[in-house]
Each structure stands twice: as C-alpha cells, then as structure tokens.
Design a protein around this motif. Structure first.
Motif, PDB file in Angstrom:
ATOM      1  N   LEU A 110      42.477  85.595  53.807  1.00  0.00           N
ATOM      2  CA  LEU A 110      41.529  84.959  52.903  1.00  0.00           C
ATOM      3  C   LEU A 110      40.415  84.293  53.712  1.00  0.00           C
ATOM      4  O   LEU A 110      40.630  83.278  54.380  1.00  0.00           O
ATOM      5  CB  LEU A 110      42.241  83.913  52.033  1.00  0.00           C
ATOM      6  CG  LEU A 110      41.401  83.215  50.970  1.00  0.00           C
ATOM      7  CD1 LEU A 110      40.764  84.216  50.012  1.00  0.00           C
ATOM      8  CD2 LEU A 110      42.237  82.192  50.204  1.00  0.00           C
ATOM      9  N   PHE A 111      39.229  84.900  53.678  1.00  0.00           N
ATOM     10  CA  PHE A 111      38.073  84.337  54.354  1.00  0.00           C
ATOM     11  C   PHE A 111      37.440  83.279  53.453  1.00  0.00           C
ATOM     12  O   PHE A 111      37.467  83.406  52.224  1.00  0.00           O
ATOM     13  CB  PHE A 111      37.064  85.433  54.689  1.00  0.00           C
ATOM     14  CG  PHE A 111      37.557  86.406  55.724  1.00  0.00           C
ATOM     15  CD1 PHE A 111      37.370  86.152  57.073  1.00  0.00           C
ATOM     16  CD2 PHE A 111      38.239  87.563  55.349  1.00  0.00           C
ATOM     17  CE1 PHE A 111      37.838  87.039  58.034  1.00  0.00           C
ATOM     18  CE2 PHE A 111      38.710  88.461  56.304  1.00  0.00           C
ATOM     19  CZ  PHE A 111      38.513  88.200  57.650  1.00  0.00           C
ATOM     20  N   PRO A 163      38.504  80.289  57.701  1.00  0.00           N
ATOM     21  CA  PRO A 163      37.180  79.719  57.428  1.00  0.00           C
ATOM     22  C   PRO A 163      36.131  80.338  58.345  1.00  0.00           C
ATOM     23  O   PRO A 163      36.351  80.457  59.553  1.00  0.00           O
ATOM     24  CB  PRO A 163      37.365  78.226  57.739  1.00  0.00           C
ATOM     25  CG  PRO A 163      38.838  77.995  57.672  1.00  0.00           C
ATOM     26  CD  PRO A 163      39.454  79.264  58.170  1.00  0.00           C
ATOM     27  N   LEU A 164      35.016  80.732  57.794  1.00  0.00           N
ATOM     28  CA  LEU A 164      33.976  81.422  58.552  1.00  0.00           C
ATOM     29  C   LEU A 164      33.046  80.425  59.254  1.00  0.00           C
ATOM     30  O   LEU A 164      31.825  80.450  59.093  1.00  0.00           O
ATOM     31  CB  LEU A 164      33.188  82.353  57.636  1.00  0.00           C
ATOM     32  CG  LEU A 164      33.962  83.615  57.209  1.00  0.00           C
ATOM     33  CD1 LEU A 164      33.254  84.313  56.044  1.00  0.00           C
ATOM     34  CD2 LEU A 164      34.126  84.572  58.383  1.00  0.00           C
ATOM     35  N   TYR A 165      33.660  79.554  60.035  1.00  0.00           N
ATOM     36  CA  TYR A 165      32.920  78.602  60.862  1.00  0.00           C
ATOM     37  C   TYR A 165      33.364  78.803  62.307  1.00  0.00           C
ATOM     38  O   TYR A 165      34.526  78.549  62.638  1.00  0.00           O
ATOM     39  CB  TYR A 165      33.231  77.160  60.458  1.00  0.00           C
ATOM     40  CG  TYR A 165      33.001  76.844  59.010  1.00  0.00           C
ATOM     41  CD1 TYR A 165      31.713  76.736  58.487  1.00  0.00           C
ATOM     42  CD2 TYR A 165      34.083  76.632  58.149  1.00  0.00           C
ATOM     43  CE1 TYR A 165      31.506  76.427  57.159  1.00  0.00           C
ATOM     44  CE2 TYR A 165      33.880  76.326  56.814  1.00  0.00           C
ATOM     45  CZ  TYR A 165      32.599  76.227  56.325  1.00  0.00           C
ATOM     46  OH  TYR A 165      32.391  75.917  55.007  1.00  0.00           O
ATOM     47  N   PRO A 166      32.477  79.245  63.199  1.00  0.00           N
ATOM     48  CA  PRO A 166      32.890  79.450  64.590  1.00  0.00           C
ATOM     49  C   PRO A 166      33.368  78.175  65.274  1.00  0.00           C
ATOM     50  O   PRO A 166      34.245  78.217  66.136  1.00  0.00           O
ATOM     51  CB  PRO A 166      31.615  79.975  65.257  1.00  0.00           C
ATOM     52  CG  PRO A 166      30.796  80.534  64.135  1.00  0.00           C
ATOM     53  CD  PRO A 166      31.095  79.672  62.960  1.00  0.00           C
ATOM     54  N   ALA A 223      26.000  78.271  64.196  1.00  0.00           N
ATOM     55  CA  ALA A 223      27.068  77.591  63.461  1.00  0.00           C
ATOM     56  C   ALA A 223      27.277  78.190  62.078  1.00  0.00           C
ATOM     57  O   ALA A 223      28.280  77.917  61.425  1.00  0.00           O
ATOM     58  CB  ALA A 223      26.756  76.100  63.333  1.00  0.00           C
ATOM     59  N   PHE A 224      26.322  79.022  61.634  1.00  0.00           N
ATOM     60  CA  PHE A 224      26.421  79.662  60.328  1.00  0.00           C
ATOM     61  C   PHE A 224      26.795  81.130  60.510  1.00  0.00           C
ATOM     62  O   PHE A 224      26.159  81.847  61.278  1.00  0.00           O
ATOM     63  CB  PHE A 224      25.090  79.571  59.582  1.00  0.00           C
ATOM     64  CG  PHE A 224      24.609  78.164  59.373  1.00  0.00           C
ATOM     65  CD1 PHE A 224      25.103  77.398  58.327  1.00  0.00           C
ATOM     66  CD2 PHE A 224      23.667  77.598  60.220  1.00  0.00           C
ATOM     67  CE1 PHE A 224      24.660  76.092  58.131  1.00  0.00           C
ATOM     68  CE2 PHE A 224      23.216  76.305  60.038  1.00  0.00           C
ATOM     69  CZ  PHE A 224      23.719  75.546  58.990  1.00  0.00           C
ATOM     70  N   SER A 225      27.806  81.593  59.801  1.00  0.00           N
ATOM     71  CA  SER A 225      28.199  83.001  59.881  1.00  0.00           C
ATOM     72  C   SER A 225      27.343  83.874  58.968  1.00  0.00           C
ATOM     73  O   SER A 225      27.339  85.096  59.105  1.00  0.00           O
ATOM     74  CB  SER A 225      29.672  83.162  59.491  1.00  0.00           C
ATOM     75  OG  SER A 225      29.866  82.783  58.136  1.00  0.00           O
TER      76      SER A 225
END
Length: 344
Positions: free
Chosen positions: A20-21, A144-147, A287-289
C-alpha cells in the motif's frame, strides 16, 4: 496437512500480500468547502502543527479556515487537471501505481495486491486497508512515498496506517519502510533526471538549487532527522553527478506560521542568488515523489517570480521523478527488499 473447513465456515479469500503506497493527499476540488475540509484535516494533525489544541484550534477554525480555503483554492485552480477532475498529485499517483502494479503482476501474478491511499482526503488509508484485508491480504507493506523521514510526513502517514489496523477484526501482519533517500537506485534516478534536464537547456545553469519542504527548526532540535537526511541527500546527488560544491546548494520552502523554520528559505535564497550574480539557476525538489501544489504553483510561480524580480534571467524547474521508469524500478526494488520472507 490441509484442514477441511466446516460447511458453515465463512468463505476466505486466497492469501495475498498487500503493498500500500501512500502520499500526502489532495482536496476533492478547489471550491471553498472542499478546500476547507482538506485544510482542516491537514492542519489539525498534531504531527503537522503540534501546538496545544486549546491554543491552536480557535485560531485554525475562526481565522485560518475562513480565509485560507479561498487563497489555496485559487492556487489549486491554477494547476488543476480539469480533464480528469482532480489535482495533478492524484493524476501522477495513479500513473505511478499503475506502473508499479504492472511490475508486481508481471513478477508475482495475483499473489501481490498493489494500491494507494492518501494521508488526508481520499482515498483514505482506512478504506484501502479494509479493501486489502477483504481481498485476502494477511500481510501488508505500508510504503509512504517520502524519500526522507519527517514526523509531519512519513511519521503521520504511519500513524494513520496503524489507526486503520485498529479497526480490523483480524489484523494483517504489517511492515513499514525505512527512509529511502540514500537508496542507490533512487539516487541514480534523481541524478538521471538532473542530467536530462541539463541536456535540454540551452545554457548550463550557474547553480542547482535543491529545494526541500521546510519544517520548524524546533523539530530538528527535538530530534527529527529530516534536516540531516536532506543535507545528505544533496551530498549523494552531488557525488553521483560528479559535481563540486559550487554547483549545488540546499534550501527549504513552504514556511508557515511565526516560528523560525529550517534555513535558508528558498524564496529568499533565490532572490539573494540573483542579486549576487547567479542569473541562471535550476531548481529541483527531491523531497516530493510527485509534482504537486508545492512544486507546480509555489516553485514555478512564487519562487520563480522572486528570482526574476531580483534580477534573475533564466529559471528552470526540473520535475519530480513522478512515473519515470527509473523511479518506478527504484520503488519496486525498495519494496522487494522490505518484502523479504513474504514473497519469492
């Protein structure tokens, strides 16, 4: 030994693994009430604004939420995907997950279910966890799509995932991912995007401004690792590109409220650079995917305007990685590392 179920036993779906992204979220529309609902949920999050409720909520409800929905709605309207009736973040996230789903299906068939949710707005984390459990996912990797890790991004996304699990009668086994800003495949995908961007420009920029979403400086002093991870992220990108210190710099954007935030502030720094003779710059926001209001409106309108007004001549924005194939492959690889023992 295979156990035979009694004839009156509820039918169980085949076992699956869920991936789950999750992304930040988006309002359902740019009208006043859609914006107000979204901003209320976002700005009521204690991970985002950690002031005591007795102090913060009267300000939020009586002042901020009477004015900000209109101005934020106008900003969203300027970038809205009218054809699809959704924000660019939603459009891009759907495209990312479609490619991710195809990758997992090609490797693992229907044994892995891939979907996405939003921390704020729709589709909610709770609804997507419930769908995965109903589909037979007894193991879920939450991604979570946060590097980089920040309490206000990855931390609050994980919080919401754990709250969703509390509603399930039969909780699936669950995992969350580590920050992946230093994953070699991710760094390489980021560097490739810079190289492509520079190749397409008529003149090489004097400087690459690496702009990260900001946070109050106090959070850093209280132990949040975000600032340190951002600094390392810029260094890794610089090393991968083979550049020296003079070609790249780190800044922070999206300042909100009266507190001091992480510095230098992007909007002020680009103006200073223009006045100091850096007339040709490029900006990237790792920082934004996915491109969103902070990149499509804030960087390409507000920050660019500050640079030009200060005497800058050429301002180039290098898009987020979005559904770029190298980015997708990096995300698949990171997910597979975290799925060890659950998939073959």
């Amino acid at each position: 030994m295979i156990m035979k179920m009694p004839s009156d036993h509820p039918k169980l779906p085949a076992r699956k693994v869920g991936v789950l992204f999750a992304n930040l979220g988006t309002p359902d529309g740019y009208d006043y009430w859609s914006m107000r609902r979204y901003l209320n949920e976002f700005l009521s999050d204690k991970r985002v604004i950690d002031y005591p409720a007795w102090k913060w909520q009267p300000i939020l409800q009586a002042i901020i939420l009477t004015k900000r929905p209109k101005s934020s709605g106008e900003a969203y309207k300027s970038i809205w995907n009218e054809e699809q009736g959704e924000s660019p973040l939603m459009t891009i996230t759907k495209a990312q997950v479609a490619k991710l789903r195809d990758c997992f299906e090609a490797k693992y068939g229907d044994g892995v279910m891939v979907d996405f949710c939003m921390r704020y707005g729709n589709p909610s984390t709770k609804s997507k966890v419930a769908e995965m459990v109903a589909a037979g996912c007894d193991r879920i990797l939450f991604f979570p799509l946060y590097p980089h890790y920040a309490g206000a991004t990855m931390g609050t996304a994980n919080d919401q995932f754990f709250r969703a699990l509390m509603s399930e009668k039969w909780q699936p086994a669950s995992r969350t991912i580590e920050p992946y800003f230093d994953d070699p495949a991710y760094v390489d995908a980021l560097a490739q995007s810079v190289e492509r961007g520079y190749e397409a420009m008529e003149k090489r920029p004097d400087l690459l401004v690496v702009s990260y979403h900001g946070m109050p400086k106090r959070y850093l002093l209280e132990g949040d690792p975000y600032h340190c991870q951002c600094q390392k992220s810029t260094r890794l990108l610089k090393e991968r590109l083979g550049w020296d210190e003079a070609e790249i710099t780190t800044t922070f954007q999206s300042v909100f409220g009266p507190e001091e935030w992480l510095k230098p502030y992007t909007v002020e720094e680009v103006a200073r650079l223009a006045k100091a003779g850096k007339k040709n710059i490029a900006v990237i926001a790792p920082a934004f995917s996915a491109d969103c209001i902070e990149t499509l409106e804030e960087i390409q309108e507000e920050i660019q305007e500050a640079f030009i007004e200060a005497g800058g001549e050429s301002f180039s924005y290098i898009p987020c990685l979005n559904d770029d194939d190298a980015h997708i492959q990096a995300l698949v690889g990171i997910a597979e590392k975290n799925l060890g023992g659950w998939i073959e």
